[in-house]
Design a protein around this motif. Structure first.
Motif, PDB file in Angstrom:
ATOM      1  N   SER A  44      -2.220 -11.659  -1.199  1.00  0.00           N
ATOM      2  CA  SER A  44      -2.652 -10.567  -1.953  1.00  0.00           C
ATOM      3  C   SER A  44      -4.195 -10.298  -1.493  1.00  0.00           C
ATOM      4  O   SER A  44      -4.825 -11.524  -1.090  1.00  0.00           O
ATOM      5  CB  SER A  44      -2.708 -10.773  -3.513  1.00  0.00           C
ATOM      6  N   PHE A  45      -4.474  -9.021  -1.462  1.00  0.00           N
ATOM      7  CA  PHE A  45      -5.823  -8.590  -0.930  1.00  0.00           C
ATOM      8  C   PHE A  45      -6.792  -8.147  -1.840  1.00  0.00           C
ATOM      9  O   PHE A  45      -8.055  -8.204  -1.567  1.00  0.00           O
ATOM     10  CB  PHE A  45      -5.731  -7.718   0.183  1.00  0.00           C
ATOM     11  N   HIS A  46      -6.382  -7.498  -3.106  1.00  0.00           N
ATOM     12  CA  HIS A  46      -7.165  -6.959  -4.075  1.00  0.00           C
ATOM     13  C   HIS A  46      -7.401  -8.001  -5.257  1.00  0.00           C
ATOM     14  O   HIS A  46      -8.528  -8.132  -5.627  1.00  0.00           O
ATOM     15  CB  HIS A  46      -6.758  -5.649  -4.475  1.00  0.00           C
ATOM     16  N   GLN A  47      -6.093  -8.232  -5.862  1.00  0.00           N
ATOM     17  CA  GLN A  47      -6.349  -9.415  -7.036  1.00  0.00           C
ATOM     18  C   GLN A  47      -5.217 -10.374  -6.927  1.00  0.00           C
ATOM     19  O   GLN A  47      -4.152 -10.028  -6.190  1.00  0.00           O
ATOM     20  CB  GLN A  47      -6.187  -8.352  -7.939  1.00  0.00           C
ATOM     21  N   SER A  48      -5.434 -11.301  -7.595  1.00  0.00           N
ATOM     22  CA  SER A  48      -4.804 -12.525  -7.371  1.00  0.00           C
ATOM     23  C   SER A  48      -3.569 -12.263  -8.295  1.00  0.00           C
ATOM     24  O   SER A  48      -3.544 -11.416  -9.482  1.00  0.00           O
ATOM     25  CB  SER A  48      -5.247 -13.671  -8.215  1.00  0.00           C
TER      26      SER A  48
ATOM     27  N   SER B 251       0.810  -1.200   0.015  1.00  0.00           N
ATOM     28  CA  SER B 251       0.071   0.027   0.031  1.00  0.00           C
ATOM     29  C   SER B 251       0.869   1.266  -0.047  1.00  0.00           C
ATOM     30  O   SER B 251       0.529   2.391  -0.645  1.00  0.00           O
ATOM     31  CB  SER B 251      -0.959   0.012   1.159  1.00  0.00           C
TER      32      SER B 251
ATOM     33  N   ASP C 202      -4.021 -16.146  -1.258  1.00  0.00           N
ATOM     34  CA  ASP C 202      -4.728 -15.105  -2.150  1.00  0.00           C
ATOM     35  C   ASP C 202      -5.862 -14.986  -1.162  1.00  0.00           C
ATOM     36  O   ASP C 202      -6.928 -15.689  -1.401  1.00  0.00           O
ATOM     37  CB  ASP C 202      -4.970 -15.565  -3.519  1.00  0.00           C
TER      38      ASP C 202
ATOM     39  N   SER D  90      -7.919 -12.328  -1.991  1.00  0.00           N
ATOM     40  CA  SER D  90      -8.607 -11.348  -2.709  1.00  0.00           C
ATOM     41  C   SER D  90      -9.848 -11.442  -2.998  1.00  0.00           C
ATOM     42  O   SER D  90     -10.959 -10.636  -3.214  1.00  0.00           O
ATOM     43  CB  SER D  90      -7.847 -10.942  -4.010  1.00  0.00           C
ATOM     44  N   ARG D  91     -10.344 -12.849  -2.837  1.00  0.00           N
ATOM     45  CA  ARG D  91     -11.927 -13.523  -3.139  1.00  0.00           C
ATOM     46  C   ARG D  91     -12.300 -13.957  -1.929  1.00  0.00           C
ATOM     47  O   ARG D  91     -12.468 -14.778  -1.669  1.00  0.00           O
ATOM     48  CB  ARG D  91     -11.923 -14.123  -4.588  1.00  0.00           C
TER      49      ARG D  91
ATOM     50  N   ASN E  35     -11.536 -13.480   0.940  1.00  0.00           N
ATOM     51  CA  ASN E  35     -10.712 -14.137   2.037  1.00  0.00           C
ATOM     52  C   ASN E  35     -10.489 -15.670   1.881  1.00  0.00           C
ATOM     53  O   ASN E  35     -10.602 -16.522   2.916  1.00  0.00           O
ATOM     54  CB  ASN E  35     -11.208 -13.744   3.325  1.00  0.00           C
TER      55      ASN E  35
ATOM     56  N   GLY F 198      -0.867  -1.617  -4.035  1.00  0.00           N
ATOM     57  CA  GLY F 198      -1.653  -1.766  -2.962  1.00  0.00           C
ATOM     58  C   GLY F 198      -2.202  -3.340  -3.026  1.00  0.00           C
ATOM     59  O   GLY F 198      -2.414  -3.787  -3.946  1.00  0.00           O
ATOM     60  N   GLY F 199      -2.564  -3.778  -1.773  1.00  0.00           N
ATOM     61  CA  GLY F 199      -3.213  -4.819  -1.741  1.00  0.00           C
ATOM     62  C   GLY F 199      -2.210  -6.085  -1.650  1.00  0.00           C
ATOM     63  O   GLY F 199      -2.685  -7.291  -1.983  1.00  0.00           O
TER      64      GLY F 199
END
Ligand SMILES: C[S@@+](CC[C@H](N)C(=O)[O-])C[C@H]1O[C@@H](n2cnc3c(N)ncnc32)[C@H](O)[C@@H]1O
Length: 338
Positions: A56-60, A36, A87, A89-90, A92, A41-42
């Motif tokens: 990864s929190f936003h996208q794989s 971030s 991952d 991102s989806r 959790n 970010g993420g």
């Protein structure tokens, strides 16, 4: 892709002085990339002893990206690490994709050991909870506790895996009480104790925060109108020399709501009362949208109103592996001397 590897290269170069310090102090758990603030970010990359944990929190991440990031980290550290990619991102999910690169090698998912301030910590790439077993941004607070616990009675509230308690025990505390309502988290705390057999035994109290701290503080425990309270362990009123209050951002239980944005006071007030007259309370707020200056003022006002004015208030920032562009890291820590 080139942008990401440049960002990681810069992050790794920026950490070199810190990494030298960490090795010297017996620490091999730290953040290598804090996306971030460092250009992606993420995305976070952490080292936990022998393990490299990419999240990864936003996208794989794509396979090639993941492998390249891992390769860059290992080349820079000069160590071969066991890669785990979570991952989140989806929803959790952390569900392995079919590509073997997303399925960590069995060795990477075994029970491992990481080190911090010379202590051993249980490391697990995947477990029943979402978060890693040690929060790395609290390292400086654990270091402070280790350096200031000699002969102290220490109360570790919202103890999670009891890293603060372990640090106090290593610092020569005469008594350490870890309190959390999740038996699974305290069980890891017990493992952490067992991984450091030279330390004196710690105590573990499995209880909701509200009834426990209110009993320690000598305050009544009120049921909501018409509702019966669930069972809670009975504790005698008493104070501790050093208290650590590091709650989650938000959590609801039958006894009350932990809400760091709207109501820090109801957590803080009984914690102050459970701190000895000349004791120390370390309190934290990890909510990014709460500004340090506002929260600090609230905390000092609450102490004043209780007739327990703070003699000295020190701000403890996370280390350089958690850089913050605006100088406002999400995790804010105050050391209050009464
Ligand atoms: C963010 S962790 C705290 C981090 C911890 N202080 C550390 O040193 O790593 C949140 C912890 O609070 C516990 N928790 C949440 N609500 C609680 C409550 N009402 N009473 C007791 N424990 C609670 C959770 O089980 C979890 O272990």
């Amino acid at each position: 892709m080139p942008a990401l590897d440049q960002a990681l290269r810069a992050a790794l170069a920026h950490r070199q002085p810190l990494l030298n310090e960490l090795y010297a102090q017996g620490t091999d758990c730290y953040r290598l990339f804090h996306g971030s603030q460092e250009g992606a970010g993420g995305l976070t990359i952490d080292r936990y002893g022998p393990q490299l944990l990419v999240q990864s929190f936003h996208q794989s991440l794509e396979r090639d990206q993941l492998l390249q990031l891992a390769e860059q980290c290992q080349a820079s550290l000069g160590d071969e690490l066991l890669l785990v990619y979570n991952d989140r991102s989806r929803g959790n999910s952390r569900v392995d994709r079919s590509d073997p690169v997303y399925q960590a090698a069995p060795e990477a998912l075994e029970d491992l050991i990481g080190h911090e301030w010379g202590l051993n910590y249980r490391v697990r790439g995947r477990h029943a909870g979402q978060d890693p077993l040690l929060f790395l941004d609290l390292r400086n607070a654990r270091g402070w506790v280790k350096a200031h616990s000699t002969d102290k009675s220490v109360l570790n509230l919202f103890a999670y895996t009891c890293g603060v308690g372990l640090s106090a025990a290593a610092g020569g505390a005469r008594e350490v009480v870890n309190l959390d309502f999740a038996e699974g988290n305290l069980a890891v705390g017990r493992e952490n104790g067992a991984l450091n057999p030279e330390l004196p035994a710690m105590q573990f109290v499995q209880s909701d925060y509200f009834p426990a701290i209110r009993q320690l503080a000598g305050l009544p425990i009120n049921a909501r109108r018409g509702q019966k309270l669930p069972h809670y362990p009975r504790l005698a009123q008493r104070q501790f020399d050093l208290v650590l209050l590091d709650p989650p951002a938000w959590a609801k239980s039958a006894f009350g709501t932990v809400d760091l944005l709207r109501d820090y006071q109801s957590l803080l007030k009984p914690a102050i009362l459970a701190t000895a007259d000349d004791g120390v309370l370390i309190c934290c707020n990890n909510l990014a949208k709460v500004a340090l200056s506002d929260w600090r003022e609230q905390v000092l006002r609450c102490a004043e109103k209780l007739g327990r004015p703070v003699r000295d208030c020190q701000v403890l920032a996370p280390a350089a592996d958690f850089p913050s562009l605006d100088g406002q890291p999400p995790l804010k820590t105050l050391i209050l001397q009464f």
